[in-house]
Motif scaffolding. Structure first.
Motif, PDB file in Angstrom:
ATOM      1  N   LEU A  47       0.948  -1.321  -0.178  1.00  0.00           N
ATOM      2  CA  LEU A  47      -0.054  -0.227  -0.021  1.00  0.00           C
ATOM      3  C   LEU A  47       1.027   1.092   0.024  1.00  0.00           C
ATOM      4  O   LEU A  47       1.164   1.707   1.175  1.00  0.00           O
ATOM      5  CB  LEU A  47      -0.962  -0.054   1.110  1.00  0.00           C
ATOM      6  CG  LEU A  47      -2.070   1.156   1.519  1.00  0.00           C
ATOM      7  CD1 LEU A  47      -2.875   1.176   0.159  1.00  0.00           C
ATOM      8  CD2 LEU A  47      -2.702   1.102   2.478  1.00  0.00           C
ATOM      9  N   PRO A  48       1.408   1.602  -1.429  1.00  0.00           N
ATOM     10  CA  PRO A  48       2.409   2.696  -1.463  1.00  0.00           C
ATOM     11  C   PRO A  48       1.950   3.807  -0.391  1.00  0.00           C
ATOM     12  O   PRO A  48       0.823   4.411  -0.565  1.00  0.00           O
ATOM     13  CB  PRO A  48       2.439   2.819  -2.823  1.00  0.00           C
ATOM     14  CG  PRO A  48       1.841   1.635  -3.413  1.00  0.00           C
ATOM     15  CD  PRO A  48       0.883   1.202  -2.634  1.00  0.00           C
ATOM     16  N   THR A  49       2.965   4.603  -0.045  1.00  0.00           N
ATOM     17  CA  THR A  49       2.792   5.992   0.542  1.00  0.00           C
ATOM     18  C   THR A  49       2.853   7.198  -0.299  1.00  0.00           C
ATOM     19  O   THR A  49       2.183   8.095  -0.175  1.00  0.00           O
ATOM     20  CB  THR A  49       4.070   6.328   1.488  1.00  0.00           C
ATOM     21  OG1 THR A  49       5.134   6.231   0.818  1.00  0.00           O
ATOM     22  CG2 THR A  49       3.882   5.303   2.831  1.00  0.00           C
ATOM     23  N   ASP A  50       3.516   6.920  -1.682  1.00  0.00           N
ATOM     24  CA  ASP A  50       3.196   8.153  -2.639  1.00  0.00           C
ATOM     25  C   ASP A  50       1.709   8.362  -2.972  1.00  0.00           C
ATOM     26  O   ASP A  50       0.928   7.427  -3.194  1.00  0.00           O
ATOM     27  CB  ASP A  50       3.873   7.533  -3.907  1.00  0.00           C
ATOM     28  CG  ASP A  50       3.795   8.453  -5.145  1.00  0.00           C
ATOM     29  OD1 ASP A  50       4.330   9.339  -5.211  1.00  0.00           O
ATOM     30  OD2 ASP A  50       2.789   8.060  -5.915  1.00  0.00           O
ATOM     31  N   LEU A  51       1.354   9.575  -3.175  1.00  0.00           N
ATOM     32  CA  LEU A  51       0.062   9.798  -2.875  1.00  0.00           C
ATOM     33  C   LEU A  51      -0.596   9.273  -4.268  1.00  0.00           C
ATOM     34  O   LEU A  51      -1.879   8.581  -4.293  1.00  0.00           O
ATOM     35  CB  LEU A  51      -0.215  11.204  -2.737  1.00  0.00           C
ATOM     36  CG  LEU A  51      -1.713  11.816  -2.947  1.00  0.00           C
ATOM     37  CD1 LEU A  51      -2.546  11.214  -1.775  1.00  0.00           C
ATOM     38  CD2 LEU A  51      -1.922  13.230  -3.046  1.00  0.00           C
ATOM     39  N   SER A  52       0.043   9.574  -5.350  1.00  0.00           N
ATOM     40  CA  SER A  52      -0.940   9.056  -6.504  1.00  0.00           C
ATOM     41  C   SER A  52      -0.918   7.639  -6.786  1.00  0.00           C
ATOM     42  O   SER A  52      -1.737   7.004  -7.276  1.00  0.00           O
ATOM     43  CB  SER A  52      -0.468   9.779  -7.856  1.00  0.00           C
ATOM     44  OG  SER A  52       1.373   9.405  -7.944  1.00  0.00           O
TER      45      SER A  52
ATOM     46  N   HIS B  21       1.846  -4.288 -13.278  1.00  0.00           N
ATOM     47  CA  HIS B  21       1.173  -4.704 -12.408  1.00  0.00           C
ATOM     48  C   HIS B  21       0.006  -3.554 -12.479  1.00  0.00           C
ATOM     49  O   HIS B  21       0.107  -2.565 -13.227  1.00  0.00           O
ATOM     50  CB  HIS B  21       1.585  -4.523 -10.998  1.00  0.00           C
ATOM     51  CG  HIS B  21       2.376  -5.919 -10.843  1.00  0.00           C
ATOM     52  ND1 HIS B  21       3.805  -5.937 -11.131  1.00  0.00           N
ATOM     53  CD2 HIS B  21       2.394  -6.852  -9.987  1.00  0.00           C
ATOM     54  CE1 HIS B  21       4.554  -7.019 -10.995  1.00  0.00           C
ATOM     55  NE2 HIS B  21       3.471  -7.692 -10.404  1.00  0.00           N
ATOM     56  N   LEU B  22      -1.246  -3.584 -11.564  1.00  0.00           N
ATOM     57  CA  LEU B  22      -2.426  -2.704 -12.106  1.00  0.00           C
ATOM     58  C   LEU B  22      -2.294  -1.387 -11.589  1.00  0.00           C
ATOM     59  O   LEU B  22      -2.514  -0.576 -12.448  1.00  0.00           O
ATOM     60  CB  LEU B  22      -3.657  -3.361 -10.814  1.00  0.00           C
ATOM     61  CG  LEU B  22      -4.173  -4.505 -11.227  1.00  0.00           C
ATOM     62  CD1 LEU B  22      -5.378  -4.809 -10.240  1.00  0.00           C
ATOM     63  CD2 LEU B  22      -4.633  -4.748 -12.694  1.00  0.00           C
ATOM     64  N   CYS B  23      -1.366  -1.112 -10.434  1.00  0.00           N
ATOM     65  CA  CYS B  23      -1.540   0.302 -10.170  1.00  0.00           C
ATOM     66  C   CYS B  23      -0.054   1.064 -10.123  1.00  0.00           C
ATOM     67  O   CYS B  23       0.167   2.167 -10.067  1.00  0.00           O
ATOM     68  CB  CYS B  23      -1.845   0.517  -8.521  1.00  0.00           C
ATOM     69  SG  CYS B  23      -3.681  -0.050  -8.716  1.00  0.00           S
ATOM     70  N   THR B  24       1.266   0.068  -9.915  1.00  0.00           N
ATOM     71  CA  THR B  24       2.495   0.508  -9.779  1.00  0.00           C
ATOM     72  C   THR B  24       3.268  -0.632 -10.746  1.00  0.00           C
ATOM     73  O   THR B  24       2.721  -1.575 -11.127  1.00  0.00           O
ATOM     74  CB  THR B  24       2.803   0.709  -8.473  1.00  0.00           C
ATOM     75  OG1 THR B  24       2.962  -0.644  -7.830  1.00  0.00           O
ATOM     76  CG2 THR B  24       2.069   1.532  -7.662  1.00  0.00           C
ATOM     77  N   SER B  25       4.568  -0.407 -10.413  1.00  0.00           N
ATOM     78  CA  SER B  25       5.539  -1.707 -11.221  1.00  0.00           C
ATOM     79  C   SER B  25       5.402  -2.731 -10.426  1.00  0.00           C
ATOM     80  O   SER B  25       6.464  -3.475 -10.843  1.00  0.00           O
ATOM     81  CB  SER B  25       6.865  -0.713 -11.236  1.00  0.00           C
ATOM     82  OG  SER B  25       7.138  -0.168 -10.195  1.00  0.00           O
TER      83      SER B  25
END
Ligand SMILES: N[C@@H](CCC(=O)N[C@@H](CS)C(=O)NCC(=O)O)C(=O)O
Length: 252
Positions: free
Chosen positions: A88-93, A169-173
């Motif tokens: 669950l990345p911390t980077d907002l986008s 991947h769906l949302c990030t790398s």
């Protein structure tokens, strides 16, 4: 909050896609848990569960005195509690993309189960479920074609709307809880021989990526033991054997 030694209790079942998402996440992160399967076939709510979740659905988790249900809320809770920022990345986008997917999931990806998987799985319960709304789907002569058409639509939305900028991947790398949630709905259709994702190259490549995640095989033992339920009708015996194999694989 629970003391560190108390394992998370997951009310769930191997046949339940959102339950698999929760326990696969715990396995990936080596978080001890205890699976509490429901009833003899793992599908019926019991009184203790109804106290925690009025809908009586799984997954519902108990973390000490705190209980939470709805799979995305559980995945987010665990990531936030344990600081699993890779998932669950911390980077907002990137984090917002994960939330975007988890909201999309309920109205779209989840239909893969409701429209295609469930009508073939629930054949095993036909005798028990007479008169329920699911029964009418079981007897639908077009259930394969109708279900496939629904999944084709969902797969098309995912293929075009996620995997942005060539991402694997769906949302990030890399894999996040969005990938775990989505995988549980889509991958099951291949083992069950219901949908092969021909014509969806990004999704197919992503399946290969997801298979590399830790504990992929034991987390999906129910699915591989159940196997093809399109050309061979599901039965209560098959369902119970696959569910038992799924639970044993988690213990191992
Ligand atoms: N929106 C819920 C869906 C949960 C759900 O559909 N659970 C099913 C099993 S996959 C269930 O408990 N069915 C039994 C029932 O509804 O009584 C989530 O994401 O957790």
């Amino acid at each position: 909050m629970s003391p560190p030694s108390a394992p998370l209790i997951i009310h769930g079942a191997p046949a339940s896609q959102p339950s698999r998402a929760v326990y696969w996440l715990c396995m990936i992160k080596s978080l001890p848990f205890e699976l509490k399967p429901l009833g003899i076939d793992g599908m019926g709510p019991d009184a203790p569960l109804l106290k925690l979740n009025p809908a009586g659905q799984v997954p519902t988790v108990e973390d000490g005195t705190f209980a939470v249900y709805e799979m995305p809320a559980i995945l987010i809770y665990l990531c936030e509690k344990h600081g699993w920022n890779d998932l669950l990345p911390t980077d907002l986008s990137a984090r917002t993309r994960v939330h975007q997917y988890l909201h999309f999931h309920h109205n779209f990806t989840r239909r893969a189960t409701l429209e295609l998987m469930a009508p073939f799985v629930t054949v095993a319960f036909a005798e028990r479920m007479k008169g329920t709304p699911i029964e009418s789907r079981i007897s639908d002569p077009n259930k394969l074609e109708n279900g496939r058409s629904c999944v084709r639509h969902v797969a098309d939305l995912i293929e075009r709307g996620f995997f942005q900028d060539g991402s694997t991947h769906l949302c990030t790398s890399h894999a996040t809880i969005a990938d775990i949630a989505c995988y549980e709905e889509l991958a099951q259709l291949r083992w069950a021989a219901l949908f092969d994702f021909e014509g969806f190259p990004k999704i197919q490549r992503w399946f290969g990526e997801m298979e590399q995640l830790p504990f992929h095989d034991p987390a999906h033992r129910y699915n591989t033991v159940l196997g093809d339920i399109r050309t061979e009708e599901n039965t209560l015996k098959r369902f119970l054997e696959a569910s038992a194999a799924g639970v044993i694989a988690l213990g191992a």
